[in-house]
Design a protein around this motif. Structure first.
Motif, PDB file in Angstrom:
ATOM      1  N   VAL A  56       0.876  -1.167   0.000  1.00  0.00           N
ATOM      2  CA  VAL A  56       0.000   0.000   0.000  1.00  0.00           C
ATOM      3  C   VAL A  56       0.914   1.217   0.000  1.00  0.00           C
ATOM      4  CG1 VAL A  56      -1.778   1.261   1.242  1.00  0.00           C
ATOM      5  CG2 VAL A  56      -1.787  -1.227   1.268  1.00  0.00           C
ATOM      6  N   LEU A  57       0.826   2.016  -1.049  1.00  0.00           N
ATOM      7  CA  LEU A  57       1.674   3.193  -1.189  1.00  0.00           C
ATOM      8  C   LEU A  57       0.895   4.424  -0.737  1.00  0.00           C
ATOM      9  CD1 LEU A  57       2.983   2.371  -4.770  1.00  0.00           C
ATOM     10  CD2 LEU A  57       4.058   1.789  -2.605  1.00  0.00           C
ATOM     11  N   VAL A  58       1.464   5.179   0.198  1.00  0.00           N
ATOM     12  CA  VAL A  58       0.868   6.429   0.654  1.00  0.00           C
ATOM     13  C   VAL A  58       1.758   7.545   0.119  1.00  0.00           C
ATOM     14  CG1 VAL A  58       0.086   7.760   2.633  1.00  0.00           C
ATOM     15  CG2 VAL A  58       0.088   5.268   2.746  1.00  0.00           C
ATOM     16  N   ALA A  60       2.904  11.560  -1.076  1.00  0.00           N
ATOM     17  CA  ALA A  60       3.071  12.813  -0.344  1.00  0.00           C
ATOM     18  C   ALA A  60       1.779  13.616  -0.282  1.00  0.00           C
ATOM     19  CB  ALA A  60       4.188  13.644  -0.968  1.00  0.00           C
ATOM     20  N   ASP A  61       0.936  13.503  -1.321  1.00  0.00           N
ATOM     21  CA  ASP A  61      -0.346  14.231  -1.312  1.00  0.00           C
ATOM     22  C   ASP A  61      -1.460  13.396  -0.663  1.00  0.00           C
ATOM     23  OD1 ASP A  61      -0.501  12.321  -3.262  1.00  0.00           O
ATOM     24  OD2 ASP A  61      -1.283  13.640  -4.823  1.00  0.00           O
ATOM     25  N   GLN A  62      -1.079  12.338   0.051  1.00  0.00           N
ATOM     26  CA  GLN A  62      -1.957  11.437   0.804  1.00  0.00           C
ATOM     27  C   GLN A  62      -2.887  10.621  -0.074  1.00  0.00           C
ATOM     28  OE1 GLN A  62      -3.832  13.263   4.182  1.00  0.00           O
ATOM     29  NE2 GLN A  62      -1.903  14.062   4.968  1.00  0.00           N
ATOM     30  N   THR A  63      -2.588  10.474  -1.359  1.00  0.00           N
ATOM     31  CA  THR A  63      -3.345   9.543  -2.195  1.00  0.00           C
ATOM     32  C   THR A  63      -2.787   8.143  -1.962  1.00  0.00           C
ATOM     33  OG1 THR A  63      -1.852   9.932  -4.058  1.00  0.00           O
ATOM     34  CG2 THR A  63      -3.862  11.261  -3.957  1.00  0.00           C
ATOM     35  N   LEU A  64      -3.612   7.156  -2.188  1.00  0.00           N
ATOM     36  CA  LEU A  64      -3.243   5.764  -1.939  1.00  0.00           C
ATOM     37  C   LEU A  64      -3.140   5.002  -3.245  1.00  0.00           C
ATOM     38  CD1 LEU A  64      -5.686   5.016   1.009  1.00  0.00           C
ATOM     39  CD2 LEU A  64      -3.289   5.664   1.158  1.00  0.00           C
ATOM     40  N   ALA A  65      -2.259   4.016  -3.257  1.00  0.00           N
ATOM     41  CA  ALA A  65      -2.138   3.127  -4.401  1.00  0.00           C
ATOM     42  C   ALA A  65      -1.855   1.729  -3.876  1.00  0.00           C
ATOM     43  CB  ALA A  65      -1.022   3.589  -5.327  1.00  0.00           C
ATOM     44  N   LEU A  66      -2.301   0.730  -4.613  1.00  0.00           N
ATOM     45  CA  LEU A  66      -2.079  -0.667  -4.240  1.00  0.00           C
ATOM     46  C   LEU A  66      -1.209  -1.314  -5.294  1.00  0.00           C
ATOM     47  CD1 LEU A  66      -2.788  -3.030  -2.319  1.00  0.00           C
ATOM     48  CD2 LEU A  66      -4.691  -3.543  -3.842  1.00  0.00           C
ATOM     49  N   ALA A 100       3.995   1.467   2.502  1.00  0.00           N
ATOM     50  CA  ALA A 100       5.152   2.272   2.105  1.00  0.00           C
ATOM     51  C   ALA A 100       4.721   3.722   2.079  1.00  0.00           C
ATOM     52  CB  ALA A 100       5.663   1.832   0.738  1.00  0.00           C
ATOM     53  N   GLY A 101       5.159   4.495   3.050  1.00  0.00           N
ATOM     54  CA  GLY A 101       4.795   5.907   3.131  1.00  0.00           C
ATOM     55  C   GLY A 101       5.880   6.777   2.528  1.00  0.00           C
ATOM     56  N   ASP A 102       5.468   7.787   1.785  1.00  0.00           N
ATOM     57  CA  ASP A 102       6.413   8.740   1.219  1.00  0.00           C
ATOM     58  C   ASP A 102       7.134   9.479   2.358  1.00  0.00           C
ATOM     59  OD1 ASP A 102       6.928  11.695  -0.011  1.00  0.00           O
ATOM     60  OD2 ASP A 102       7.007  10.158  -1.577  1.00  0.00           O
TER      61      ASP A 102
END
Length: 134
Positions: A56-58, A60-66, A100-102
């Motif tokens: 799960v990618l977070v 910098a603009d707080q959008t999410l991606a899988l 995975a957070g930016d």
């Protein structure tokens, strides 16, 4: 009368006696000691290799991606992410999920995603970090 001369010798007989007594004690007690056994699982016991983790990618603009193994990355909302994780957990309940957070994202956003995953009762949640050498 002559004055007494000092001796420069060490009497080692008492040290040898103590050493022999200790040797006998260790020789008698060594066979009485019990050794511990460790039951280590063998390779043949594993039913299947562990599945790759979902990422799960977070951003910098707080959008999410899988990012699922073998599939392209797709952008999701929090609700869509919950549904996708629930569907993946139905297929494999032991599937790990890695967040995975930016570097610039607020920690609160990562915690919200982690909370969503815990509410979905994901058993294996981890945080993805990048080594400092990169």
């Amino acid at each position: 009368m002559r004055p007494r001369r000092l001796k420069n010798e060490i009497n080692v007989v008492p040290y040898i006696d103590v050493m022999l007594v200790l040797l006998v004690i260790f020789m008698v007690t060594a066979p009485m000691m019990t050794t511990a056994t460790i039951d280590v699982p063998s390779v043949g016991k594993a039913a299947q290799p562990p599945a790759e983790a979902l990422q799960v990618l977070v951003r910098a603009d707080q959008t999410l991606a899988l990012l699922a193994p073998g599939k392209p990355e797709r952008a999701l909302t929090r609700e869509e992410l919950s549904q996708a994780i629930r569907a993946a957990q139905l297929k494999n309940p032991e599937q790990a999920v890695v967040i995975a957070g930016d570097k610039k994202v607020r920690y609160e956003a990562v915690l919200k995603v982690m909370d969503d995953l815990q509410q979905q009762q994901v058993k294996r949640i981890g945080l993805l970090v990048q080594p400092t050498g990169k």
